[in-house]
Design a protein around this motif. Structure first.
Motif, mmCIF file in Angstrom:
data_model
loop_
_atom_site.group_PDB
_atom_site.id
_atom_site.type_symbol
_atom_site.label_atom_id
_atom_site.label_comp_id
_atom_site.label_asym_id
_atom_site.label_seq_id
_atom_site.Cartn_x
_atom_site.Cartn_y
_atom_site.Cartn_z
ATOM 1 N N VAL A 68 0.836 -1.200 0.000
ATOM 2 C CA VAL A 68 0.000 0.000 0.000
ATOM 3 C C VAL A 68 0.874 1.255 0.000
ATOM 4 O O VAL A 68 0.621 2.208 -0.748
ATOM 5 C CB VAL A 68 -0.947 -0.002 1.217
ATOM 6 N N ALA A 69 1.916 1.253 0.824
ATOM 7 C CA ALA A 69 2.823 2.404 0.887
ATOM 8 C C ALA A 69 3.517 2.621 -0.452
ATOM 9 O O ALA A 69 3.675 3.758 -0.912
ATOM 10 C CB ALA A 69 3.862 2.190 1.989
ATOM 11 N N PHE A 70 3.910 1.535 -1.101
ATOM 12 C CA PHE A 70 4.575 1.643 -2.407
ATOM 13 C C PHE A 70 3.628 2.254 -3.436
ATOM 14 O O PHE A 70 4.018 3.105 -4.228
ATOM 15 C CB PHE A 70 5.039 0.257 -2.867
ATOM 16 N N ALA A 71 2.350 1.829 -3.396
ATOM 17 C CA ALA A 71 1.367 2.377 -4.331
ATOM 18 C C ALA A 71 1.117 3.862 -4.068
ATOM 19 O O ALA A 71 0.855 4.634 -4.999
ATOM 20 C CB ALA A 71 0.060 1.591 -4.233
ATOM 21 N N PHE A 72 1.195 4.271 -2.798
ATOM 22 C CA PHE A 72 1.061 5.691 -2.444
ATOM 23 C C PHE A 72 2.210 6.503 -3.022
ATOM 24 O O PHE A 72 2.007 7.575 -3.596
ATOM 25 C CB PHE A 72 1.057 5.856 -0.919
ATOM 26 N N MET A 73 3.419 5.995 -2.856
ATOM 27 C CA MET A 73 4.619 6.751 -3.214
ATOM 28 C C MET A 73 4.981 6.649 -4.694
ATOM 29 O O MET A 73 5.525 7.579 -5.272
ATOM 30 C CB MET A 73 5.796 6.298 -2.350
ATOM 31 N N PHE A 74 4.677 5.500 -5.282
ATOM 32 C CA PHE A 74 5.041 5.279 -6.686
ATOM 33 C C PHE A 74 3.830 4.739 -7.449
ATOM 34 O O PHE A 74 3.853 3.602 -7.929
ATOM 35 C CB PHE A 74 6.216 4.293 -6.779
ATOM 36 N N MET A 95 3.592 -13.218 -11.374
ATOM 37 C CA MET A 95 4.155 -14.249 -12.254
ATOM 38 C C MET A 95 3.128 -14.840 -13.202
ATOM 39 O O MET A 95 3.432 -15.187 -14.327
ATOM 40 C CB MET A 95 4.802 -15.352 -11.411
ATOM 41 N N PHE A 96 1.871 -14.965 -12.722
ATOM 42 C CA PHE A 96 0.858 -15.555 -13.592
ATOM 43 C C PHE A 96 0.083 -14.493 -14.374
ATOM 44 O O PHE A 96 -0.857 -14.815 -15.090
ATOM 45 C CB PHE A 96 -0.113 -16.432 -12.783
ATOM 46 N N ILE A 97 0.456 -13.199 -14.218
ATOM 47 C CA ILE A 97 -0.096 -12.124 -15.046
ATOM 48 C C ILE A 97 1.102 -11.336 -15.585
ATOM 49 O O ILE A 97 1.556 -10.373 -14.964
ATOM 50 C CB ILE A 97 -1.031 -11.195 -14.240
ATOM 51 N N PRO A 98 1.666 -11.736 -16.729
ATOM 52 C CA PRO A 98 2.919 -11.145 -17.215
ATOM 53 C C PRO A 98 2.799 -9.709 -17.711
ATOM 54 O O PRO A 98 3.795 -9.057 -17.973
ATOM 55 C CB PRO A 98 3.313 -12.084 -18.365
ATOM 56 N N ILE A 99 1.572 -9.193 -17.834
ATOM 57 C CA ILE A 99 1.378 -7.828 -18.324
ATOM 58 C C ILE A 99 1.592 -6.837 -17.181
ATOM 59 O O ILE A 99 0.936 -6.927 -16.146
ATOM 60 C CB ILE A 99 -0.042 -7.649 -18.898
ATOM 61 N N PRO A 100 2.506 -5.867 -17.332
ATOM 62 C CA PRO A 100 2.744 -4.876 -16.260
ATOM 63 C C PRO A 100 1.497 -4.040 -15.987
ATOM 64 O O PRO A 100 0.789 -3.639 -16.911
ATOM 65 C CB PRO A 100 3.873 -4.008 -16.834
ATOM 66 N N ILE A 101 1.235 -3.806 -14.712
ATOM 67 C CA ILE A 101 0.084 -3.014 -14.272
ATOM 68 C C ILE A 101 0.591 -1.947 -13.310
ATOM 69 O O ILE A 101 1.421 -2.226 -12.451
ATOM 70 C CB ILE A 101 -0.973 -3.896 -13.571
ATOM 71 N N LYS A 102 0.099 -0.730 -13.428
ATOM 72 C CA LYS A 102 0.528 0.341 -12.538
ATOM 73 C C LYS A 102 0.154 0.013 -11.087
ATOM 74 O O LYS A 102 -0.895 -0.561 -10.821
ATOM 75 C CB LYS A 102 -0.101 1.664 -12.968
ATOM 76 N N ALA A 103 1.033 0.422 -10.177
ATOM 77 C CA ALA A 103 0.861 0.085 -8.759
ATOM 78 C C ALA A 103 -0.479 0.549 -8.208
ATOM 79 O O ALA A 103 -1.086 -0.118 -7.370
ATOM 80 C CB ALA A 103 2.004 0.686 -7.947
ATOM 81 N N LYS A 104 -0.971 1.703 -8.672
ATOM 82 C CA LYS A 104 -2.228 2.242 -8.148
ATOM 83 C C LYS A 104 -3.417 1.369 -8.520
ATOM 84 O O LYS A 104 -4.487 1.480 -7.905
ATOM 85 C CB LYS A 104 -2.434 3.670 -8.627
ATOM 86 N N TYR A 105 -3.267 0.503 -9.526
ATOM 87 C CA TYR A 105 -4.307 -0.457 -9.894
ATOM 88 C C TYR A 105 -3.966 -1.858 -9.389
ATOM 89 O O TYR A 105 -4.844 -2.627 -8.996
ATOM 90 C CB TYR A 105 -4.494 -0.510 -11.410
ATOM 91 N N PHE A 106 -2.675 -2.186 -9.427
ATOM 92 C CA PHE A 106 -2.215 -3.519 -9.050
ATOM 93 C C PHE A 106 -2.528 -3.839 -7.590
ATOM 94 O O PHE A 106 -3.071 -4.903 -7.273
ATOM 95 C CB PHE A 106 -0.709 -3.628 -9.308
ATOM 96 N N VAL A 107 -2.169 -2.925 -6.696
ATOM 97 C CA VAL A 107 -2.314 -3.191 -5.262
ATOM 98 C C VAL A 107 -3.785 -3.324 -4.848
ATOM 99 O O VAL A 107 -4.150 -4.287 -4.171
ATOM 100 C CB VAL A 107 -1.587 -2.114 -4.424
ATOM 101 N N PRO A 108 -4.698 -2.391 -5.227
ATOM 102 C CA PRO A 108 -6.112 -2.604 -4.888
ATOM 103 C C PRO A 108 -6.666 -3.899 -5.477
ATOM 104 O O PRO A 108 -7.469 -4.585 -4.836
ATOM 105 C CB PRO A 108 -6.808 -1.377 -5.499
#
Length: 267
Positions: free
Chosen positions: A186-192, A200-213
């Motif tokens: 959560v802190a990482f998504a706040f800061m970056f 590993m099972f979703i090879p497509i990069p997702i921005k932290a603000k979407y990935f973490v939630p």
């Protein structure tokens, strides 16, 4: 790749020492895993010590990989003291929510069999006895305090199943740094927020603000279903502890961000 930072390195070493130690001395789980707070197995240090315990190799691997990946970046910007305070706080927040959920689940189950009129002593015995030892090889209940209590109350099989569920919740300890790690996420998504992450099972990069939630939502759903991304609830991996760590992390990050320019700022 960012070099490992001092506090993260020390946390990694501590977790590995605890893991190896519990493999060599399995009874250590009894003292350091987090038991339900109304259980006689509960000790006051367990809300802290449980975050250095892990259920299996995969459990510690994923947690330590996440601690290294996200923790080093955060410690680099915050410094060691602030990072350690945040990490431990998220772990304690995880223990708090896990214990609260257990309390409501256990007492809800007990309320459903309130017609049996168990005394407080009866409930203590039923919640803390190893029910696997209450039956012989043929599945018949052996003479014991558990049998005496159940027969006196004229307990049905359906009611016994409810009691067995409450017993499992009371006797199954929670382990793992996952709550603290979810706080780091959560802190990482706040800061970056725009940093790109991938599972590993979703090879497509997702921005932290979407990935973490998204990861939190997935873990919450799996928690209600009794399954897990990294392990099962029966192994001591507690989903609501994950959510508790994330909520604690969110509250702390929100407070720090809101007060970063006044006299409550962490220096």
């Amino acid at each position: 790749m960012m070099n490992i930072t001092p506090v993260v390195k020390q946390l990694l070493i501590l977790n590995i020492i605890f893991f190896i130690g519990t493999q060599l001395v399995p009874i250590a789980d009894t003292y350091f895993a987090l038991y339900y707070f109304e259980s006689p197995m509960f000790k006051f240090w367990q809300p802290l010590s449980h975050m250095f315990m892990h259920a299996n190799l995969m459990h510690i691997f994923f947690n330590m990989f996440a601690l290294f990946s996200f923790g080093s970046a955060l410690e680099h910007f915050w410094g060691g003291k602030k990072f350690l305070f945040f990490y431990i706080s998220c772990g304690l927040g995880a223990a708090l929510l896990h214990s609260a959920v257990n309390y409501f689940q256990i007492h809800y189950l007990l309320d459903t069999v309130s017609s049996l009129n168990f005394s407080k002593t009866d409930i203590t015995v039923l919640l803390n006895s190893d029910l696997r030892n209450a039956f012989d090889d043929e599945g018949k209940m052996i003479a014991s305090s558990v049998q005496s209590i159940l027969e006196k109350a004229n307990c049905s099989q359906e009611q016994f199943n409810v009691i067995a569920n409450a017993n499992s919740l009371s006797r199954t300890p929670a382990v793992g740094a996952s709550g603290a790690v979810y706080g780091l996420l959560v802190a990482f998504a706040f800061m970056f927020p725009n940093a790109e992450l991938a599972m590993m099972f979703i090879p497509i990069p997702i921005k932290a603000k979407y990935f973490v939630p998204g990861l939190l939502l997935l873990d919450l759903v799996l928690g209600f279903k009794g399954s897990s991304i990294f392990g099962s609830s029966s192994s001591g991996v507690a989903h609501f502890a994950h959510i508790g760590g994330a909520i604690t992390g969110f509250i702390m990050m929100w407070f720090w961000k809101k007060n970063q320019f006044n006299n409550k700022r962490w220096n």
